[in-house]
Design a protein around this motif. Structure first.
Motif, PDB file in Angstrom:
ATOM      1  N   VAL A 117       0.840  -1.205   0.000  1.00  0.00           N
ATOM      2  CA  VAL A 117       0.000   0.000   0.000  1.00  0.00           C
ATOM      3  C   VAL A 117       0.872   1.251   0.000  1.00  0.00           C
ATOM      4  CG1 VAL A 117      -1.711   1.315   1.308  1.00  0.00           C
ATOM      5  CG2 VAL A 117      -1.923  -1.172   1.133  1.00  0.00           C
ATOM      6  N   GLY A 118       1.913   1.244   0.828  1.00  0.00           N
ATOM      7  CA  GLY A 118       2.810   2.394   0.881  1.00  0.00           C
ATOM      8  C   GLY A 118       3.493   2.655  -0.447  1.00  0.00           C
ATOM      9  N   THR A 119       3.904   1.584  -1.118  1.00  0.00           N
ATOM     10  CA  THR A 119       4.564   1.726  -2.420  1.00  0.00           C
ATOM     11  C   THR A 119       3.639   2.376  -3.437  1.00  0.00           C
ATOM     12  OG1 THR A 119       5.938  -0.222  -2.011  1.00  0.00           O
ATOM     13  CG2 THR A 119       5.686   0.478  -4.300  1.00  0.00           C
ATOM     14  N   MET A 120       2.386   1.907  -3.484  1.00  0.00           N
ATOM     15  CA  MET A 120       1.446   2.469  -4.447  1.00  0.00           C
ATOM     16  C   MET A 120       1.087   3.913  -4.108  1.00  0.00           C
ATOM     17  SD  MET A 120       1.286   0.269  -6.694  1.00  0.00           S
ATOM     18  CE  MET A 120       0.121   1.179  -7.720  1.00  0.00           C
ATOM     19  N   VAL A 121       1.046   4.260  -2.823  1.00  0.00           N
ATOM     20  CA  VAL A 121       0.803   5.655  -2.436  1.00  0.00           C
ATOM     21  C   VAL A 121       1.943   6.542  -2.928  1.00  0.00           C
ATOM     22  CG1 VAL A 121       0.658   7.238  -0.467  1.00  0.00           C
ATOM     23  CG2 VAL A 121      -0.643   5.103  -0.453  1.00  0.00           C
ATOM     24  N   ILE A 122       3.181   6.050  -2.785  1.00  0.00           N
ATOM     25  CA  ILE A 122       4.342   6.820  -3.248  1.00  0.00           C
ATOM     26  C   ILE A 122       4.288   7.028  -4.761  1.00  0.00           C
ATOM     27  CG2 ILE A 122       6.849   6.742  -3.528  1.00  0.00           C
ATOM     28  CD1 ILE A 122       6.974   5.341  -0.791  1.00  0.00           C
ATOM     29  N   PHE A 123       3.993   5.957  -5.506  1.00  0.00           N
ATOM     30  CA  PHE A 123       3.921   6.080  -6.967  1.00  0.00           C
ATOM     31  C   PHE A 123       2.781   7.016  -7.380  1.00  0.00           C
ATOM     32  CE2 PHE A 123       6.800   2.529  -7.039  1.00  0.00           C
ATOM     33  CZ  PHE A 123       7.461   2.652  -8.247  1.00  0.00           C
ATOM     34  N   THR A 124       1.675   6.975  -6.644  1.00  0.00           N
ATOM     35  CA  THR A 124       0.557   7.876  -6.943  1.00  0.00           C
ATOM     36  C   THR A 124       0.947   9.327  -6.690  1.00  0.00           C
ATOM     37  OG1 THR A 124      -1.046   6.150  -6.361  1.00  0.00           O
ATOM     38  CG2 THR A 124      -1.848   8.408  -6.421  1.00  0.00           C
ATOM     39  N   LEU A 125       1.661   9.571  -5.597  1.00  0.00           N
ATOM     40  CA  LEU A 125       2.119  10.928  -5.302  1.00  0.00           C
ATOM     41  C   LEU A 125       3.084  11.431  -6.367  1.00  0.00           C
ATOM     42  CD1 LEU A 125       2.671  10.692  -1.425  1.00  0.00           C
ATOM     43  CD2 LEU A 125       0.810  11.864  -2.640  1.00  0.00           C
ATOM     44  N   ILE A 126       3.923  10.531  -6.873  1.00  0.00           N
ATOM     45  CA  ILE A 126       4.839  10.908  -7.960  1.00  0.00           C
ATOM     46  C   ILE A 126       4.049  11.341  -9.191  1.00  0.00           C
ATOM     47  CG2 ILE A 126       6.557  10.009  -9.587  1.00  0.00           C
ATOM     48  CD1 ILE A 126       7.616   8.260  -7.301  1.00  0.00           C
ATOM     49  N   CYS A 127       2.995  10.588  -9.499  1.00  0.00           N
ATOM     50  CA  CYS A 127       2.158  10.945 -10.655  1.00  0.00           C
ATOM     51  C   CYS A 127       1.481  12.296 -10.453  1.00  0.00           C
ATOM     52  CB  CYS A 127       1.109   9.865 -10.888  1.00  0.00           C
ATOM     53  SG  CYS A 127       1.769   8.302 -11.470  1.00  0.00           S
ATOM     54  N   LEU A 128       0.992  12.566  -9.232  1.00  0.00           N
ATOM     55  CA  LEU A 128       0.360  13.850  -8.942  1.00  0.00           C
ATOM     56  C   LEU A 128       1.354  14.992  -9.083  1.00  0.00           C
ATOM     57  CD1 LEU A 128      -1.844  12.917  -5.854  1.00  0.00           C
ATOM     58  CD2 LEU A 128      -2.671  13.620  -8.110  1.00  0.00           C
ATOM     59  N   LEU A 129       2.582  14.744  -8.628  1.00  0.00           N
ATOM     60  CA  LEU A 129       3.613  15.778  -8.723  1.00  0.00           C
ATOM     61  C   LEU A 129       3.970  16.056 -10.179  1.00  0.00           C
ATOM     62  CD1 LEU A 129       5.674  17.615  -7.277  1.00  0.00           C
ATOM     63  CD2 LEU A 129       7.246  15.670  -7.267  1.00  0.00           C
ATOM     64  N   VAL A 156       3.946  -3.643 -10.814  1.00  0.00           N
ATOM     65  CA  VAL A 156       4.922  -4.665 -11.209  1.00  0.00           C
ATOM     66  C   VAL A 156       5.970  -4.854 -10.113  1.00  0.00           C
ATOM     67  CG1 VAL A 156       6.797  -5.178 -12.826  1.00  0.00           C
ATOM     68  CG2 VAL A 156       4.604  -4.354 -13.689  1.00  0.00           C
ATOM     69  N   THR A 157       6.424  -3.758  -9.524  1.00  0.00           N
ATOM     70  CA  THR A 157       7.417  -3.830  -8.450  1.00  0.00           C
ATOM     71  C   THR A 157       6.890  -4.650  -7.270  1.00  0.00           C
ATOM     72  OG1 THR A 157       8.317  -1.661  -9.071  1.00  0.00           O
ATOM     73  CG2 THR A 157       8.804  -2.473  -6.852  1.00  0.00           C
ATOM     74  N   CYS A 158       5.633  -4.408  -6.895  1.00  0.00           N
ATOM     75  CA  CYS A 158       5.045  -5.145  -5.769  1.00  0.00           C
ATOM     76  C   CYS A 158       4.877  -6.629  -6.082  1.00  0.00           C
ATOM     77  CB  CYS A 158       3.694  -4.535  -5.394  1.00  0.00           C
ATOM     78  SG  CYS A 158       3.818  -2.879  -4.686  1.00  0.00           S
ATOM     79  N   SER A 159       4.505  -6.938  -7.325  1.00  0.00           N
ATOM     80  CA  SER A 159       4.309  -8.344  -7.697  1.00  0.00           C
ATOM     81  C   SER A 159       5.627  -9.102  -7.724  1.00  0.00           C
ATOM     82  CB  SER A 159       3.615  -8.441  -9.061  1.00  0.00           C
ATOM     83  OG  SER A 159       4.445  -7.929 -10.086  1.00  0.00           O
ATOM     84  N   VAL A 182      -3.342  -6.652  -5.379  1.00  0.00           N
ATOM     85  CA  VAL A 182      -3.778  -5.544  -4.530  1.00  0.00           C
ATOM     86  C   VAL A 182      -3.197  -4.228  -5.034  1.00  0.00           C
ATOM     87  CG1 VAL A 182      -3.574  -4.533  -2.223  1.00  0.00           C
ATOM     88  CG2 VAL A 182      -4.139  -6.953  -2.480  1.00  0.00           C
ATOM     89  N   ALA A 183      -1.916  -4.251  -5.420  1.00  0.00           N
ATOM     90  CA  ALA A 183      -1.276  -3.045  -5.951  1.00  0.00           C
ATOM     91  C   ALA A 183      -1.967  -2.599  -7.241  1.00  0.00           C
ATOM     92  CB  ALA A 183       0.203  -3.308  -6.201  1.00  0.00           C
ATOM     93  N   ALA A 184      -2.340  -3.562  -8.078  1.00  0.00           N
ATOM     94  CA  ALA A 184      -3.024  -3.224  -9.329  1.00  0.00           C
ATOM     95  C   ALA A 184      -4.380  -2.568  -9.060  1.00  0.00           C
ATOM     96  CB  ALA A 184      -3.203  -4.482 -10.172  1.00  0.00           C
ATOM     97  N   ILE A 185      -5.109  -3.094  -8.098  1.00  0.00           N
ATOM     98  CA  ILE A 185      -6.419  -2.522  -7.760  1.00  0.00           C
ATOM     99  C   ILE A 185      -6.259  -1.108  -7.212  1.00  0.00           C
ATOM    100  CG2 ILE A 185      -8.404  -2.743  -6.225  1.00  0.00           C
ATOM    101  CD1 ILE A 185      -8.062  -5.792  -6.462  1.00  0.00           C
ATOM    102  N   ILE A 186      -5.261  -0.920  -6.332  1.00  0.00           N
ATOM    103  CA  ILE A 186      -5.010   0.427  -5.792  1.00  0.00           C
ATOM    104  C   ILE A 186      -4.647   1.390  -6.912  1.00  0.00           C
ATOM    105  CG2 ILE A 186      -3.496   1.794  -4.300  1.00  0.00           C
ATOM    106  CD1 ILE A 186      -3.263  -0.653  -2.485  1.00  0.00           C
ATOM    107  N   GLY A 187      -3.790   0.911  -7.833  1.00  0.00           N
ATOM    108  CA  GLY A 187      -3.393   1.757  -8.954  1.00  0.00           C
ATOM    109  C   GLY A 187      -4.568   2.116  -9.838  1.00  0.00           C
ATOM    110  N   ALA A 188      -5.459   1.135 -10.088  1.00  0.00           N
ATOM    111  CA  ALA A 188      -6.623   1.390 -10.935  1.00  0.00           C
ATOM    112  C   ALA A 188      -7.567   2.398 -10.286  1.00  0.00           C
ATOM    113  CB  ALA A 188      -7.346   0.077 -11.212  1.00  0.00           C
TER     114      ALA A 188
END
Length: 333
Positions: free
Chosen positions: A8-20, A40-43, A53-59
């Motif tokens: 979850v933390g990893t996907m939050v970080i990647f999402t924040l990067i996208c927002l930035l 992919v990193t989480c898998s 789970v990471a894919a669902i969070i990303g979607a």
């Protein structure tokens, strides 16, 4: 649980990067690729489930934050629907491939272990067996012409080699259990002092000097396995040192530390990790006193299975091995 939190933390970080990066006009395709990289990193790092789970969070993040209408779980654009569907399909396929790769790696490690076990038989198991057979054949053939002292020496030598053979086989079995991630059963409340005493009876060696300090607490462990770990470490010290081997037991609030010190030849090239490698040996070919590299590997695996650790330290001269096992907490006692 820990892997899930990291996912979850990893996907939050990647999402924040996208927002930035969106402030710098990151295209929608780039956003999808960055979120896909997170999934992919989480898998790869964790399990198939973590990848999904990471894919669902990303979607959900892509739908909620990057597609119109914003901050809503709806998509009005066909392209966005296709993008999110592709994202999920790629994430699922990546998770499946990652899971398949990990299974293949596990199978390969098991095959390598089996091959190494077979190779080890060529020397370290065959040598004591040959000695036992030779002694017994000599005793059988020349029984009436041998003196009583010679007979006793042949029998004594066979017993020593039998114990040596038994130790090798026991370590191979334990190494196989550890490599196959089998759980340790039969744990109970035990006294580390009684464990040490049991181990010392297996040696009956006057070169071993023991000392105990601090309030020794009980351990929650498998007695036979922990004894095997201690035996391997002490036996290793005796092999490479002709002087006294010190066995010190110290306890603090969290761990009981069994410290084994010798003044022998020390670690080759000062490498504190190589002795733990399965089937590594200090022997050059068939020359030297090194074994098949099982003892310390097994001891380390047993310590880690008890949520503890085994580390090596260089001395001048000699080597120090420290087995740290968690104490039985006061609440559970």
């Amino acid at each position: 649980m820990r892997d899930g939190i990291i996912t979850v933390g990893t996907m939050v970080i990647f999402t924040l990067i996208c927002l930035l990066l969106r402030n710098w006009f990151l295209p929608i395709g780039g956003t999808l690729l960055i979120l896909q990289l997170g999934a992919v990193t989480c898998s790869i790092l964790f399990s198939r489930m973590n990848g999904l789970v990471a894919a669902i969070i990303g979607a959900i993040s892509f739908n909620f934050l990057f597609t119109a209408p914003f901050y809503s779980i709806r998509m009005s654009d066909v392209d966005d629907v296709i993008n999110i569907a592709t994202f999920l399909v790629v994430a699922v396929l990546t998770s499946e491939f990652s899971s398949f790769y990990k299974r293949q790696q596990t199978a390969l490690r098991k095959a390598q272990l089996q091959a190494n076990v077979l190779r080890s038989v060529s020397h370290d198991l065959r040598t004591p067996l040959s000695t036992i057979i030779g002694s017994m054949e000599t005793l059988d053939t020349y029984y009436h012409s041998l003196s009583e002292n010679d007979k006793r020496e042949l029998i004594k030598g066979s017993i020593v080699e039998s114990k040596r053979l038994h130790a090798y086989i026991e370590n191979i079995l334990q190494a196989t259990r550890i490599q196959n991630d089998l759980l340790i059963a039969g744990r109970e409340r035990i006294s580390v002092k009684s464990l040490i005493e049991n181990v010392l009876t297996r040696f009956s060696n006057p070169r071993i000097v023991t000392s105990f300090s601090g309030h020794l607490r009980q351990l929650y462990a498998s007695g036979p396995l922990l004894e095997q770990a201690m035996f391997n470490v002490i036996d290793n010290a005796l092999k490479f040192s002709e002087q006294e081997v010190l066995v010190k037991v110290k306890s603090d609030s969290k761990y009981t530390n069994i410290i084994v010190e010798d003044s022998g030849i020390g670690l080759k090239d000062g490498d504190t990790q190589r002795p733990f490698m399965l089937f590594s040996s200090s022997r050059d070919g068939d020359v030297g006193t090194g074994g098949i590299g099982l003892g310390l590997n097994v001891a380390q695996g047993i310590a880690e299975a008890h949520k503890g650790k085994l580390i090596l330290e260089n001395l001048a001269p000699g080597c120090r091995a420290i087995i740290s096992i968690p104490n039985l907490s006061e609440k559970s006692s």
